[in-house]
Design a protein around this motif. Sequence first.
Motif, PDB file in Angstrom:
ATOM      1  N   ASN A  40       3.386 -11.071   2.130  1.00  0.00           N
ATOM      2  CA  ASN A  40       3.544  -9.694   2.516  1.00  0.00           C
ATOM      3  C   ASN A  40       2.280  -9.233   2.623  1.00  0.00           C
ATOM      4  O   ASN A  40       2.687  -8.273   3.080  1.00  0.00           O
ATOM      5  CB  ASN A  40       5.093  -9.757   1.065  1.00  0.00           C
ATOM      6  CG  ASN A  40       5.453 -10.759   1.169  1.00  0.00           C
ATOM      7  OD1 ASN A  40       6.553 -11.427   0.616  1.00  0.00           O
ATOM      8  ND2 ASN A  40       6.576 -10.613   2.462  1.00  0.00           N
ATOM      9  N   ASN A  51       9.804 -18.539  -2.976  1.00  0.00           N
ATOM     10  CA  ASN A  51       8.770 -17.436  -3.045  1.00  0.00           C
ATOM     11  C   ASN A  51       7.155 -18.158  -3.742  1.00  0.00           C
ATOM     12  O   ASN A  51       7.962 -19.582  -3.918  1.00  0.00           O
ATOM     13  CB  ASN A  51       9.187 -16.065  -3.530  1.00  0.00           C
ATOM     14  CG  ASN A  51       9.715 -16.697  -5.610  1.00  0.00           C
ATOM     15  OD1 ASN A  51      10.920 -16.510  -5.532  1.00  0.00           O
ATOM     16  ND2 ASN A  51       8.965 -15.919  -6.371  1.00  0.00           N
ATOM     17  N   GLU A  58       3.236 -14.336  -1.092  1.00  0.00           N
ATOM     18  CA  GLU A  58       3.251 -12.723  -1.742  1.00  0.00           C
ATOM     19  C   GLU A  58       2.004 -11.872  -1.341  1.00  0.00           C
ATOM     20  O   GLU A  58       2.299 -11.146  -0.764  1.00  0.00           O
ATOM     21  CB  GLU A  58       3.451 -12.440  -3.450  1.00  0.00           C
ATOM     22  CG  GLU A  58       4.273 -12.942  -3.469  1.00  0.00           C
ATOM     23  CD  GLU A  58       4.950 -12.858  -5.227  1.00  0.00           C
ATOM     24  OE1 GLU A  58       3.754 -11.762  -6.132  1.00  0.00           O
ATOM     25  OE2 GLU A  58       5.992 -13.328  -5.528  1.00  0.00           O
ATOM     26  N   GLU A  92       1.327  -6.953  -9.948  1.00  0.00           N
ATOM     27  CA  GLU A  92       0.598  -7.584  -8.235  1.00  0.00           C
ATOM     28  C   GLU A  92      -0.796  -7.506  -7.807  1.00  0.00           C
ATOM     29  O   GLU A  92      -1.443  -8.073  -7.657  1.00  0.00           O
ATOM     30  CB  GLU A  92       1.662  -6.945  -6.757  1.00  0.00           C
ATOM     31  CG  GLU A  92       2.955  -7.419  -6.322  1.00  0.00           C
ATOM     32  CD  GLU A  92       2.811  -8.699  -5.906  1.00  0.00           C
ATOM     33  OE1 GLU A  92       1.645  -9.597  -5.011  1.00  0.00           O
ATOM     34  OE2 GLU A  92       3.937  -9.728  -6.557  1.00  0.00           O
ATOM     35  N   PRO A 146       6.294  -7.233  -1.478  1.00  0.00           N
ATOM     36  CA  PRO A 146       5.809  -8.530  -2.301  1.00  0.00           C
ATOM     37  C   PRO A 146       7.683  -8.522  -2.956  1.00  0.00           C
ATOM     38  O   PRO A 146       8.111  -9.573  -3.362  1.00  0.00           O
ATOM     39  CB  PRO A 146       5.014  -8.795  -2.361  1.00  0.00           C
ATOM     40  CG  PRO A 146       4.154  -7.861  -3.067  1.00  0.00           C
ATOM     41  CD  PRO A 146       4.329  -7.029  -1.628  1.00  0.00           C
ATOM     42  N   ASN A 147       7.613  -7.493  -3.899  1.00  0.00           N
ATOM     43  CA  ASN A 147       8.414  -7.509  -5.128  1.00  0.00           C
ATOM     44  C   ASN A 147       9.663  -7.592  -4.192  1.00  0.00           C
ATOM     45  O   ASN A 147      10.823  -7.938  -4.546  1.00  0.00           O
ATOM     46  CB  ASN A 147       8.240  -6.070  -5.804  1.00  0.00           C
ATOM     47  CG  ASN A 147       7.178  -6.910  -6.808  1.00  0.00           C
ATOM     48  OD1 ASN A 147       7.018  -8.059  -6.999  1.00  0.00           O
ATOM     49  ND2 ASN A 147       5.474  -5.800  -6.942  1.00  0.00           N
ATOM     50  N   LYS A 151       8.964 -12.451 -12.228  1.00  0.00           N
ATOM     51  CA  LYS A 151       9.957 -13.631 -11.027  1.00  0.00           C
ATOM     52  C   LYS A 151      11.168 -13.301 -11.910  1.00  0.00           C
ATOM     53  O   LYS A 151      12.370 -13.565 -11.154  1.00  0.00           O
ATOM     54  CB  LYS A 151       9.208 -14.398 -10.869  1.00  0.00           C
ATOM     55  CG  LYS A 151       8.085 -14.356 -10.147  1.00  0.00           C
ATOM     56  CD  LYS A 151       8.099 -13.439  -9.050  1.00  0.00           C
ATOM     57  CE  LYS A 151       6.659 -13.101  -8.653  1.00  0.00           C
ATOM     58  NZ  LYS A 151       6.939 -11.704  -7.794  1.00  0.00           N
TER      59      LYS A 151
END
Length: 628
Positions: A55, A47, A52, A457, A62-63, A107
Amino acid sequence: MSREIKFSLLYRDMWQSSGKYVPRVDQLTKVAPHIVEMGCFDRVETNGGGFEQINLLFGENPNKAVREWTKPFHEAGIKTHMLERALNGIRMTPVPADVRRLFFKVKKAQGTDIARSFCGLNDPRNLENSIKFAKEAGMISQAALSITYSPVHTVEYYVDLAEKLIKMGADEICVKDMAGIGRPVWLGKIVKGIKKNHPDIIIQYHSHSGPGFAPASILEVAKAGADIIDVAMEPLSWGTGHVDILTIHEMLRDAGFKVPDINMKAYMKVRELTQEFIDDFLGLYINPKNRFMNSLLIGPGLPGGMMGSLMADLENNLKSLNKWKVKHNEAELTQDDLLIKLFDEVAYAWPKLGYPPLVTPYSQYVKNVALMNVMQMEKGQERWSMIPDSVWDMILGKTGQVPGKLAPEIIALAKEQGREFFTGIPQNEYPDALEDFKKEMDEKGWDYGQDDEELFELAMHPEQYRAYKSGKAKEDFEADLKAKKEALAAESAPAVPSTAPAMDTTPKQMMVSVDGEQFNVTVSYGNSTGSAAVQEVKKEEAPTAVAASAQGSAAITSPLEGKFYLVKNAGDKAVKVGDKINEGDLVGYVEAMKTMNAIKADVSGTVVEICFDNGSDVEEDDVLFKLA
């Protein structure tokens, strides 16, 4: 006993070096067990970077993607690593310090072990927080040297930079040769210099294969002491991507290094699944030319990671430029014509901008300015007439110090526009912002998510996250995908014989407008040539234009193709109907080539209509605002 070399698979970067998108989470989790079964990877890049945002563009969380994608590697004892852009976090623009700190915490909680952090300007001040925040979160901090080849980027420059980063607390060093233009022997000297000062520091080497140096460079850095080599695999190796593990495995084993065995059955399964994902839809966003190595890349030094988006940008800008060419009775350009002009302009502009390392986002900045220069010059205008604010921030030192000297013409242009140079610490220019984003989430009733990952995000990708939450992102992506599939089907459909009736060749009367004057003409079809003949009958006065009222007597048009935004940041004040606009005022932005390009009024007046919604696609010369 021979020295051991380990491998890291760049499964994320394989995709982003080839095209626009990466696989969906269901595809990633499908291929992950077979990557594990290959048995030859100590690490996998999972990643970071643009991962992200992609996504979010899918309409995918994305998570959830990161958690599910990293899990099988953890269970197998394979470390995962991400790519982080220092001051820019994992986007193209600077990020407040409190958002950067939360990024590492999130992360690590999601399963990422190693933070590979690079500054696009190699400014240690920007990397200091990355190292600090990664270690606070319990991650391994791998600080990257952004490799570029220029008169100011010497062996000593890079060895000294590594020394500074290690003193700041970096656990590892990545020699990030993002364009693959580092000369093999020169790279070996850099690695040898770092190892001489720090024999126990882990050095990971990353290179793209585009210009062709990569295998020789890998052999040289391995001999000089590199510990881990980044690799890819078919069908996304070579070309603008990375070297294939099979080649590097055999080369290093033959050179006497100890390398892990490869389970070829699993290799073929990963290869098969990757091709399946390409055939599903991802291949629609991969330019076939990205599959080829190209020594022309040595000149401009552009990184493989941006070549996928570059070809898409060229395609869009070529259409726009050729529309202008046709309108002005000039010969159209081919994509190759534009590519060569762009490469030549990068080589011209790069030194004048102070030799910023050609890595995200500064590779895009240099490329974008060069492309704008080419577009403007092709239309008979001057160089440097369109420099986005983000590029000015780089030039002025607001995002870090460029390593070389700016050209006098660039300094003069800055002074002419009243811009001031900045010598302070870049991070201080971007105040903490998490509280503002918490307030927005509270007002909208949005959940902060596990480990505050949803808050993160929104704070990292505000526009994309809002589009994701509203469903617009998924809607736009699905519409774009449908259009691409329909276009592909139309291209591959067999030609159908025409059943149209014969053309009526009876002469016709029609009105033709030329430079505002009306001509009444007769169109007839000559029997001898079969071509249309146009004869002027009489010149007539053009009808009087309707007086402008609510329709506007003047217009502000888009100077380029892209997405239109009224503001760049959530707190900025947007232009609205009724506002008085003066020539030179900032009225909005067009996002093109990952850059927000400021739109300034070239006329004065009162806004009577805003012609596009925020986030709308616009083409060059589209009217954005009507003024009275």
